[in-house]
Design a protein around this motif. Sequence first.
Motif, PDB file in Angstrom:
ATOM      1  N   ALA A  80       0.813  -1.221   0.000  1.00 35.56           N
ATOM      2  CA  ALA A  80       0.000   0.000   0.000  1.00 35.56           C
ATOM      3  C   ALA A  80       0.845   1.269   0.000  1.00 35.56           C
ATOM      4  N   GLY A  81       2.175   1.136   0.040  1.00 37.36           N
ATOM      5  CA  GLY A  81       3.027   2.306  -0.089  1.00 37.36           C
ATOM      6  C   GLY A  81       3.532   2.908   1.200  1.00 37.36           C
ATOM      7  N   TYR A  82       3.400   2.208   2.313  1.00 35.98           N
ATOM      8  CA  TYR A  82       3.974   2.685   3.581  1.00 35.98           C
ATOM      9  C   TYR A  82       5.493   2.509   3.499  1.00 35.98           C
ATOM     10  N   ASP A  83       6.246   3.547   3.863  1.00 34.48           N
ATOM     11  CA  ASP A  83       7.693   3.470   3.628  1.00 34.48           C
ATOM     12  C   ASP A  83       8.507   3.130   4.866  1.00 34.48           C
ATOM     13  N   THR A  84       7.880   3.158   6.042  1.00 35.56           N
ATOM     14  CA  THR A  84       8.606   2.899   7.293  1.00 35.56           C
ATOM     15  C   THR A  84       7.788   1.971   8.177  1.00 35.56           C
ATOM     16  N   LEU A  85       8.462   1.011   8.796  1.00 35.54           N
ATOM     17  CA  LEU A  85       7.832   0.101   9.737  1.00 35.54           C
ATOM     18  C   LEU A  85       8.298   0.450  11.145  1.00 35.54           C
ATOM     19  N   LEU A  86       7.334   0.764  12.019  1.00 38.45           N
ATOM     20  CA  LEU A  86       7.625   1.029  13.428  1.00 38.45           C
ATOM     21  C   LEU A  86       7.311  -0.233  14.220  1.00 38.45           C
ATOM     22  N   VAL A  87       8.324  -0.915  14.696  1.00 36.86           N
ATOM     23  CA  VAL A  87       8.110  -2.126  15.485  1.00 36.86           C
ATOM     24  C   VAL A  87       8.085  -1.723  16.962  1.00 36.86           C
ATOM     25  N   THR A  88       6.933  -1.880  17.592  1.00 38.50           N
ATOM     26  CA  THR A  88       6.788  -1.501  18.999  1.00 38.50           C
ATOM     27  C   THR A  88       7.155  -2.687  19.879  1.00 38.50           C
ATOM     28  N   VAL A  89       8.080  -2.472  20.824  1.00 41.92           N
ATOM     29  CA  VAL A  89       8.691  -3.589  21.553  1.00 41.92           C
ATOM     30  C   VAL A  89       8.453  -3.538  23.059  1.00 41.92           C
ATOM     31  N   ASP A  90       7.579  -2.644  23.515  1.00 40.23           N
ATOM     32  CA  ASP A  90       7.395  -2.507  24.968  1.00 40.23           C
ATOM     33  C   ASP A  90       6.047  -3.047  25.440  1.00 40.23           C
ATOM     34  N   VAL A  91       5.467  -3.991  24.667  1.00 45.28           N
ATOM     35  CA  VAL A  91       4.164  -4.547  25.044  1.00 45.28           C
ATOM     36  C   VAL A  91       4.220  -6.073  25.055  1.00 45.28           C
ATOM     37  N   PRO A  92       5.076  -6.675  25.911  1.00 48.46           N
ATOM     38  CA  PRO A  92       4.992  -8.132  26.041  1.00 48.46           C
ATOM     39  C   PRO A  92       3.668  -8.547  26.663  1.00 48.46           C
ATOM     40  N   VAL A  93       3.161  -7.705  27.557  1.00 52.84           N
ATOM     41  CA  VAL A  93       1.808  -7.845  28.105  1.00 52.84           C
ATOM     42  C   VAL A  93       1.248  -6.444  28.240  1.00 52.84           C
ATOM     43  N   ALA A  94      -0.056  -6.343  28.438  1.00 49.49           N
ATOM     44  CA  ALA A  94      -0.684  -5.033  28.571  1.00 49.49           C
ATOM     45  C   ALA A  94      -0.359  -4.411  29.923  1.00 49.49           C
TER      46      ALA A  94
END
Length: 408
Positions: free
Chosen positions: A177-191
């Motif tokens: 779809a043309g998104y150019d950057t992936l933000l991987v969020t790493v601070d949610v092993p649990v809520a």
Amino acid sequence: MTRQLPRAHDLAPLLKFKKPVLSPRDRRLASCLTIHDLRDVARRRTPKAAFDYTDGAADAEVSLARARQAFEDVELHPSILRDVARVDTSCEVLGARAALPFGIAPTGFTRLMQTEGEIAGVTAAGAAGIPYALSTMGTTSIEDVAAAGPATRKWFQLYMWKDRERSMALVDRAARAGYDTLLVTVDVPVAGARLRDTRNGMTIPPTLTPRVVANAIPRPAWWFNLLTTEPLAFASLDSWSGTVGELLDTMFDPTVTYDDLAWIREQWPGKLCVKGVQTVADAARLAESGVDAIVLSNHGGRQLDRAPVPFHLLPRVVDEVGDRVEVHLDTGIMSGTDVVAAIAHGARFTMIGRAYLYGLMAGGRPGVDRAIDILRGQVERTMRLLGVSSLAELEPGHVTALNRWGPR
């Protein structure tokens, strides 16, 4: 003293009547001079469960309070006799130019706050020339957001689920779809323990208890929008009838490691940014791993309460990795002055979450525009008062972070 009756042509220059604004929404937004003003309007117009989901944080909400206090405790050091007739607020971020040193952060359940949701965010960002990040937990599909903002620079935020194939299917859709950057969020092993949501019975769709209905009755516009637009649902997963915290604990994978990040890097063709970094050691390891950027963030105070304040962490991280990886920052930003302080402190870029959501809840797309305009004006004014004409001129000497908290 000689007196005379005033003449009409003498009074005319002294009396200038304000033109009436017929639209109640436009009147509300025009009266908002700060993000805090937008927050006040948002609270009046949004049912408690939805507003508290946006406004609240984890446990005692200490992390959020400290992050905001850190910006309030900044002392600025202006230079004088500088030519600041024109200021350049643009910056280079992840290989492209942004008109302002902030972008719209990924936020979940956005159409719950106000029915225009992600579409208001992506179109407002495009008009302002800044990036927009779509959340895995968004309520508008990856493709619909892309179609609404074809000229907007779009980033996609990824939570790694226990179902890896499902996670990577989202990544593939974003790339196509043309998104150019992936933000991987790493601070949610649990809520995190978001107590306001638990107390409010915050569910998707909203649980229609007598308390919820009673709270919504004085807010007919929100209620009307919810009932007369497309039913609220997640864009990336099936509907869910439990609480938000239960959903996160069901979906998200506490086993994610650096190996998983390397696996994602191999499959994603664009820029890769890791969001949720909270230690210098992790920042250094990520810089070695070849990511393009990191976001210092404690998730807006919504995960681990009493987590490090990103603004306080910023100078040490920049000293350690700033020549190898872009360092971005979020959490606690409520003004353009906060943005300028972060850039002077060493950040390449910042992201706003609650600040734009308050605008969304206050007035839909025009409210998001108003939030961006407020921040833009504050950025420009602060730069001029500091005596700088471009972001590149900002330096640590312009800012002192007063020491309210610190290790003994």
